[in-house]
Design an enzyme around this catalytic site. Structure first.
Site, mmCIF file in Angstrom:
data_model
loop_
_atom_site.group_PDB
_atom_site.id
_atom_site.type_symbol
_atom_site.label_atom_id
_atom_site.label_comp_id
_atom_site.label_asym_id
_atom_site.label_seq_id
_atom_site.Cartn_x
_atom_site.Cartn_y
_atom_site.Cartn_z
ATOM 1 N N ASP A 138 -7.464 19.277 4.546
ATOM 2 C CA ASP A 138 -8.076 19.719 5.797
ATOM 3 C C ASP A 138 -9.511 20.163 5.473
ATOM 4 O O ASP A 138 -9.712 21.133 4.750
ATOM 5 C CB ASP A 138 -7.242 20.896 6.349
ATOM 6 C CG ASP A 138 -7.694 21.340 7.736
ATOM 7 O OD1 ASP A 138 -8.764 20.890 8.183
ATOM 8 O OD2 ASP A 138 -6.969 22.142 8.357
ATOM 9 N N TRP A 181 -4.095 28.590 7.905
ATOM 10 C CA TRP A 181 -4.606 28.705 9.281
ATOM 11 C C TRP A 181 -3.417 28.796 10.248
ATOM 12 O O TRP A 181 -2.475 27.997 10.138
ATOM 13 C CB TRP A 181 -5.466 27.467 9.583
ATOM 14 C CG TRP A 181 -6.062 27.428 10.959
ATOM 15 C CD1 TRP A 181 -6.698 28.429 11.606
ATOM 16 C CD2 TRP A 181 -6.091 26.306 11.836
ATOM 17 N NE1 TRP A 181 -7.120 28.011 12.840
ATOM 18 C CE2 TRP A 181 -6.755 26.702 13.001
ATOM 19 C CE3 TRP A 181 -5.610 24.995 11.733
ATOM 20 C CZ2 TRP A 181 -6.957 25.839 14.077
ATOM 21 C CZ3 TRP A 181 -5.814 24.136 12.799
ATOM 22 C CH2 TRP A 181 -6.489 24.562 13.960
ATOM 23 N N ALA A 234 -12.604 21.423 7.252
ATOM 24 C CA ALA A 234 -13.175 21.886 8.521
ATOM 25 C C ALA A 234 -14.509 22.607 8.330
ATOM 26 O O ALA A 234 -15.161 22.962 9.306
ATOM 27 C CB ALA A 234 -12.183 22.815 9.228
ATOM 28 N N LYS A 260 -17.684 22.919 13.157
ATOM 29 C CA LYS A 260 -18.479 23.991 12.573
ATOM 30 C C LYS A 260 -19.770 23.459 11.954
ATOM 31 O O LYS A 260 -20.847 23.988 12.205
ATOM 32 C CB LYS A 260 -17.656 24.730 11.493
ATOM 33 C CG LYS A 260 -16.213 25.018 11.891
ATOM 34 C CD LYS A 260 -16.092 26.118 12.902
ATOM 35 C CE LYS A 260 -14.778 26.201 13.641
ATOM 36 N NZ LYS A 260 -13.510 26.069 13.030
HETATM 37 C C1 LMR Z 1 -10.540 29.615 13.658
HETATM 38 O O1 LMR Z 1 -9.715 29.578 12.735
HETATM 39 O O2 LMR Z 1 -10.908 30.670 14.188
HETATM 40 C C2 LMR Z 1 -11.147 28.339 14.147
HETATM 41 O O3 LMR Z 1 -10.723 27.280 13.355
HETATM 42 C C3 LMR Z 1 -10.944 28.113 15.593
HETATM 43 C C4 LMR Z 1 -9.509 27.765 15.934
HETATM 44 O O4 LMR Z 1 -9.328 26.767 16.631
HETATM 45 O O5 LMR Z 1 -8.593 28.467 15.538
#
Ligand code: LMR
Length: 398
Positions: free
Chosen positions: A211, A130, A213, A246
């Site tokens: 993590d 991410w 999410a 989410k």
């Molecule tokens: C994403 O990856 O689009 C989401 O987790 C929102 C973010 O905060 O980046």
């Protein structure tokens, strides 16, 4: 004082979403930021969440400070949701949890803890990971390095390369893993692969930092927690960053939890005090509204069942659309086999098309995906799917 400051580039995800909002194209389609959309393109509030919030508003009699570690019902129930009641009971005081402002807050509080625990901590993250993991963890003072994870050739996890990378990580380092629904690739570990990863972590005394999410967006609430639960069973020290954005759809309420498992109850008490101290110096305490909603919801059997049913609908819909995209793209062209799209888990997957095509989709058709080719599967709809298939097929076969 501020003369020398430069304007920074926009965040790769939030900035692109902003650009989308400003785009005047009436036919634009947003596959950028990870937000669920229903058939009408709206992001509705889960009915169970709305009911829990209403009950909270009706019963709340004060806005005085809540406990610094967070709503006790939230802490208890989110720990059970993540780890399962039995594991929580057997970990006892080796486990502590603190409510945080979203998953970002949880990542950051655990990062602050790691910095206090050891000045030279290295955290290994998957390649890719991410986009916000880097700034968020590095700015806390951690060193980040990457382990092999994804193969652009197979569009899946390169498990042999991952194992080789993990086996080369020095003892005592921290390994950040996506509990499920890998962001950005959607390529997840199978349960046997998780077992092997946990074997390596346990043998090499590496600390898992997981993590979570998207619990409930992959296979099920329980299956999506498999790796986390195995790590908590078998490794003496585990950190968890959990987000409710989410799976409860409470994005803007900034609701999450930092969980810490250490080898002894006294180490866990010390770790928790470090997290509370870090929170105090950053923002004092987490906002309470989102956590109180989730805590109330999970305290009620009927609201929990309602929420689980809604979550299942969300997951099934995403899976239908994911399959529709894979099939549609394969029917529309023969240059790239998009079968892997159907195999991906959760909200995201890489399309694996040239970056120039990503830019063409945006400039010519107002279709927004990240430059990495990540799409938000939850941004697909019955209505926009044929358009996306048509445009992607057009661009990649030019
Ligand atoms: C994403 O990856 O689009 C989401 O987790 C929102 C973010 O905060 O980046």
């Amino acid at each position: 004082m501020f003369e020398q400051l430069k304007i920074l580039p926009a965040d790769p995800i939030l900035g692109l979403n902003q650009t989308f909002q400003q785009d005047a194209n009436a036919d634009k389609i947003n596959l950028s930021v990870g937000v669920y959309q229903n058939a009408k393109g709206a992001t509705p509030i889960f009915t169970a969440v709305k009911k829990a919030e209403q009950a909270l508003l009706n019963s709340q009699s004060t806005k005085a400070y809540a406990p610094q570690a967070g709503d006790p019902a939230f802490i208890e129930h989110i720990s059970n949701l993540l780890l399962g009641n039995d594991l929580v009971a057997s970990l006892g005081d080796r486990l502590a949890a603190v409510m945080t402002p979203g998953g970002c807050g949880a990542l950051r509080m655990n990062a602050e803890l790691l910095v206090q625990a050891s000045a030279n901590t290295t955290v290994w993250v998957s390649n890719p990971t991410w986009a916000n993991h880097f700034p968020l963890l590095q700015s806390a003072g951690l060193t980040l390095k990457t382990y092999d994870y994804y193969s652009a050739d197979t569009h899946g996890v390169d498990f042999a390369a991952m194992v080789e990378s993990l086996n080369a990580i020095p003892k005592g380092d921290v390994v950040l893993l996506h509990g499920c629904c890998h962001n950005p690739t959607g390529a997840d570990l199978t349960q046997p692969q998780w077992d092997t990863v946990i074997d390596i972590l346990a043998e090499r005394e590496l600390v898992p930092f997981i993590d979570v999410a998207y619990q409930g967006f992959g296979d099920s609430l329980v299956d999506d927690a498999y790796g986390l639960r195995q790590a908590a069973l078998r490794c003496p020290e585990v950190l968890v960053a959990s987000s409710c954005s989410k799976n409860f759809g409470v994005y803007r309420e900034r609701t999450g939890a930092a969980l810490v498992i250490t080898a002894t109850a006294s180490q866990t008490a010390a770790a928790k005090s470090q997290i509370l101290s870090a929170a105090r110096r950053c923002y004092s305490m987490s906002p309470s509204h989102g956590g109180s909603i989730v805590g109330h919801l999970l305290s009620s059997e009927s609201l929990t069942s309602e929420w689980k049913a809604e979550l299942e609908q969300v997951r099934s819909r995403m899976n239908r659309l994911r399959l529709g995209l894979a099939t549609g793209l394969n029917d529309a062209q023969s240059k790239i086999d998009f079968g892997f799209v159907a195999e991906s888990k959760g909200m995201f997957c890489y399309l694996g098309i040239p970056q120039s095509d990503v830019l063409t989709l945006r400039s010519e058709f107002g279709i927004y995906l990240l430059e990495s080719t990540r799409i938000n599967v939850a941004g697909l709809s019955e209505q926009n799917l044929p358009v996306i298939v048509d445009r992607v097929a057009d661009v990649i076969t030019r």
